[in-house]
Design a protein around this motif. Sequence first.
Motif, PDB file in Angstrom:
ATOM      1  N   LEU A  77      12.791  32.330   1.006  1.00 32.06           N
ATOM      2  CA  LEU A  77      12.959  31.976  -0.407  1.00 32.06           C
ATOM      3  C   LEU A  77      12.383  33.007  -1.377  1.00 32.06           C
ATOM      4  N   LEU A  78      11.221  33.617  -1.036  1.00 33.82           N
ATOM      5  CA  LEU A  78      10.569  34.483  -2.019  1.00 33.82           C
ATOM      6  C   LEU A  78      11.447  35.644  -2.491  1.00 33.82           C
ATOM      7  N   PRO A  79      12.104  36.389  -1.561  1.00 37.20           N
ATOM      8  CA  PRO A  79      12.987  37.451  -2.044  1.00 37.20           C
ATOM      9  C   PRO A  79      14.085  36.916  -2.962  1.00 37.20           C
ATOM     10  N   VAL A  80      14.592  35.714  -2.673  1.00 39.21           N
ATOM     11  CA  VAL A  80      15.632  35.119  -3.530  1.00 39.21           C
ATOM     12  C   VAL A  80      15.061  34.814  -4.909  1.00 39.21           C
ATOM     13  N   LEU A  81      13.839  34.205  -4.908  1.00 43.31           N
ATOM     14  CA  LEU A  81      13.222  33.837  -6.183  1.00 43.31           C
ATOM     15  C   LEU A  81      12.941  35.062  -7.043  1.00 43.31           C
ATOM     16  N   PHE A  82      12.388  36.136  -6.396  1.00 43.14           N
ATOM     17  CA  PHE A  82      12.109  37.343  -7.163  1.00 43.14           C
ATOM     18  C   PHE A  82      13.400  37.988  -7.644  1.00 43.14           C
ATOM     19  N   GLY A  83      14.502  37.719  -6.948  1.00 37.27           N
ATOM     20  CA  GLY A  83      15.793  38.253  -7.339  1.00 37.27           C
ATOM     21  C   GLY A  83      16.239  37.812  -8.724  1.00 37.27           C
ATOM     22  N   PHE A  84      15.691  36.679  -9.198  1.00 37.39           N
ATOM     23  CA  PHE A  84      16.067  36.215 -10.529  1.00 37.39           C
ATOM     24  C   PHE A  84      15.471  37.080 -11.628  1.00 37.39           C
ATOM     25  N   VAL A  85      14.313  37.727 -11.329  1.00 35.78           N
ATOM     26  CA  VAL A  85      13.645  38.497 -12.380  1.00 35.78           C
ATOM     27  C   VAL A  85      13.630  40.001 -12.118  1.00 35.78           C
ATOM     28  N   MET A  86      14.074  40.450 -10.919  1.00 36.40           N
ATOM     29  CA  MET A  86      14.016  41.882 -10.613  1.00 36.40           C
ATOM     30  C   MET A  86      15.349  42.329 -10.041  1.00 36.40           C
ATOM     31  N   ASP A  87      15.474  43.679  -9.881  1.00 37.92           N
ATOM     32  CA  ASP A  87      16.684  44.127  -9.205  1.00 37.92           C
ATOM     33  C   ASP A  87      16.522  43.875  -7.701  1.00 37.92           C
ATOM     34  N   PRO A  88      17.636  43.738  -6.987  1.00 37.70           N
ATOM     35  CA  PRO A  88      17.604  43.232  -5.598  1.00 37.70           C
ATOM     36  C   PRO A  88      16.669  43.973  -4.648  1.00 37.70           C
ATOM     37  N   SER A  89      16.625  45.324  -4.707  1.00 41.39           N
ATOM     38  CA  SER A  89      15.824  46.027  -3.707  1.00 41.39           C
ATOM     39  C   SER A  89      14.335  45.798  -3.961  1.00 41.39           C
TER      40      SER A  89
ATOM     41  N   ALA B 221      13.099  43.183  -5.443  1.00 41.26           N
ATOM     42  CA  ALA B 221      12.840  41.780  -5.121  1.00 41.26           C
ATOM     43  C   ALA B 221      12.628  41.609  -3.627  1.00 41.26           C
ATOM     44  N   THR B 222      13.424  42.318  -2.824  1.00 46.31           N
ATOM     45  CA  THR B 222      13.274  42.195  -1.372  1.00 46.31           C
ATOM     46  C   THR B 222      11.912  42.710  -0.922  1.00 46.31           C
ATOM     47  N   SER B 223      11.493  43.880  -1.465  1.00 51.07           N
ATOM     48  CA  SER B 223      10.228  44.435  -0.980  1.00 51.07           C
ATOM     49  C   SER B 223       9.039  43.619  -1.488  1.00 51.07           C
ATOM     50  N   VAL B 224       9.044  43.243  -2.768  1.00 52.34           N
ATOM     51  CA  VAL B 224       7.931  42.445  -3.291  1.00 52.34           C
ATOM     52  C   VAL B 224       7.911  41.082  -2.616  1.00 52.34           C
ATOM     53  N   GLY B 225       9.096  40.478  -2.498  1.00 55.96           N
ATOM     54  CA  GLY B 225       9.186  39.154  -1.891  1.00 55.96           C
ATOM     55  C   GLY B 225       8.717  39.139  -0.460  1.00 55.96           C
ATOM     56  N   SER B 226       9.137  40.139   0.337  1.00 56.54           N
ATOM     57  CA  SER B 226       8.750  40.091   1.746  1.00 56.54           C
ATOM     58  C   SER B 226       7.282  40.444   1.916  1.00 56.54           C
ATOM     59  N   ALA B 227       6.761  41.343   1.049  1.00 57.31           N
ATOM     60  CA  ALA B 227       5.332  41.662   1.145  1.00 57.31           C
ATOM     61  C   ALA B 227       4.492  40.437   0.817  1.00 57.31           C
ATOM     62  N   LEU B 228       4.891  39.727  -0.219  1.00 54.36           N
ATOM     63  CA  LEU B 228       4.142  38.529  -0.613  1.00 54.36           C
ATOM     64  C   LEU B 228       4.295  37.430   0.434  1.00 54.36           C
ATOM     65  N   ALA B 229       5.499  37.328   1.008  1.00 55.59           N
ATOM     66  CA  ALA B 229       5.738  36.292   2.021  1.00 55.59           C
ATOM     67  C   ALA B 229       4.846  36.488   3.231  1.00 55.59           C
ATOM     68  N   SER B 230       4.542  37.770   3.549  1.00 58.70           N
ATOM     69  CA  SER B 230       3.684  38.011   4.705  1.00 58.70           C
ATOM     70  C   SER B 230       2.258  37.536   4.457  1.00 58.70           C
TER      71      SER B 230
END
Lengths: 327, 305
Positions: free
Chosen positions: B260-272, B274-283
Amino acid sequence: MIRERYLNLAIMLALLAVPLWAWVSDEPFTITLATRVAILALAGVGLNLALGLGGLVSLGHAAFFGLGGYAMGILAHHAQTYTPLMESPFLIEGTKSMPVIWLVAVLVSALAAFAIGLLSLRTTGVYFIMITLAFGQMFYYFTISWPAYGGEDGLSIYVRNGFPGLNTLDPIQFFGLVYGVLALVLVFSATLARSRFGLALAAARQNEERVRTVGLDAFRLRLMAFTISGAITGLAGALMADLNRFVSPTMFSWHMSGEFIVFIILGGVGRLFGPVVGAGLFIILEHILGGLSEFWMIYLGALLLAVVLFARGGLIGAFSGPEVGHD
Amino acid sequence: MSILLLIEQVLNGLQFGLMLFLMAAGLTLIFGVMGIINLAHGSLYMVGAFAAAGVAGATGSFALGLVAALAAAAMAGAIVEITVIRRLYTRDHLDQVLATFALILIFSEGTRWLFGSFPLFLDVPAALSGAVTLPGGIEYPLYRLAIIVIGLAVAAGLFWLIARTRIGIRIRAGESDREMIAALGVDISRLYTLVFALGAALAGFSGALVGAIQSVQVGMGEPVLILAFVVIVIGGIGSIRGAFVGAILVGLTDTLGRFLLPVLFGFVMDPSAATSVGSALASMLIYILMAAVLLFRPTGLYGRA
């Protein structure tokens, strides 16, 4: 039995003599090994403040070692690519200067140790061990999944950072620098152990209730010790990064934390020079056993098991007898 | 993001959580009854997976592999208890950490020496391969569904064992007062060996089950061990119920966070980004969960104060 003080002096002289001999006979690899010993010993001395003096069995000190390493890696990376670290709200640039990097490494790891200590020192015993281990792993997984600084592959720094007045690329000069830092931290650590703070901390390890009765806050004492301990291990991390000119998530690995504890145990818990002897022994074993067999870790494990089960007090204990006044 | 995908991730999280429970239950039992912190529990997980992969590879039968995993892990656990752990009951936690750390080195390198550095593969049995269609039209791998069912069954069996059987009564008695039950004539050292072997068998069993999804390799137990620690800290040491709740919580948080986190960050950032911030935070998410539980309940959700 030999007095521990003379033994300590002999250890320090041996650590100096080996690389000097290697320098004279032109064997830079041995100098590098001695530098590794000194750096790992420094990390162990840091942990020993929390573990030996404060009785805090932290299985997460690799977090501070890694943070120190990445402080060096990130600052030097920005300096070598000529990109600023941050542009807004104000400009921060990378640096290749060791004193600045050390300061940042110490501050960052002290801050992290303070935050982790604040949470984990609310618990004791086995909870504390598991929680420090878990927070350590948090940094490990974070660095792996954070792509900006190399992720899983780590960061390479092409030229060793500079120290005013020294040529750090010369192995013996870099060793001298590391040796000086280690000596200073050992003096600091000995002074701290004998200070009012150190005595109160040791008392909190032995009997928390009595410490509370005289109006001291055991939690604060431990938090302070944990923070200083993390800062020293962070400094060691920055030096290790400079020795290897490479940082990677393995610096954060919990095997690293385990090895720091192994240094302390091999040398003797609560002994000022325990980690120095332990780190030296570890590197020598790695070198000798590693030459004998690809699976040298089995022998290391067996040896470690034997030391824990049968030879308490470590190597210094074997030579200088039981420590006076230690519980 | 479709709702079907979300349900699939919830099932994955459940499956992950149940396997964590099998690990954490053994750890928490061993700690609760004997007061031992066993870092080598991950090695027993690895022993189970290797035994399963070895036997299943040689005989072609997954069921025999599972039996081998249970037997090998229980045997390894009993041997370790008798030769090493038994000497550590009166020692402090530092000695326990070191001795079990040494055991990890011996187990890992020993396995590397026997099986080599390359990962082994354990195939999903033919009867459980493929996918099933769940109500609502979700395609879900049959094997993972089977793991969920097996995990729930083992959890139920464990609760029954602890709450209803004679051995369970002794285990609980051993937790609350070991001197008293020794005085009552229970052979305490046999009980300890039994509990340790039981915990080891649970770890080995989950290692074998997970081994068919991931690859079987040296060091595979360590990430799981650390997650099991997080589970125990959240649930409270010594509590099987806490281990269950904690394991499901950690399994769901980790799996859903990564999804979910990469998807959620996708609403406020560009996709790439969002994926890196989201997956880093998810870990980091489960550790943040652990910190939050610690703030409010330092002894865990079901821990005794």
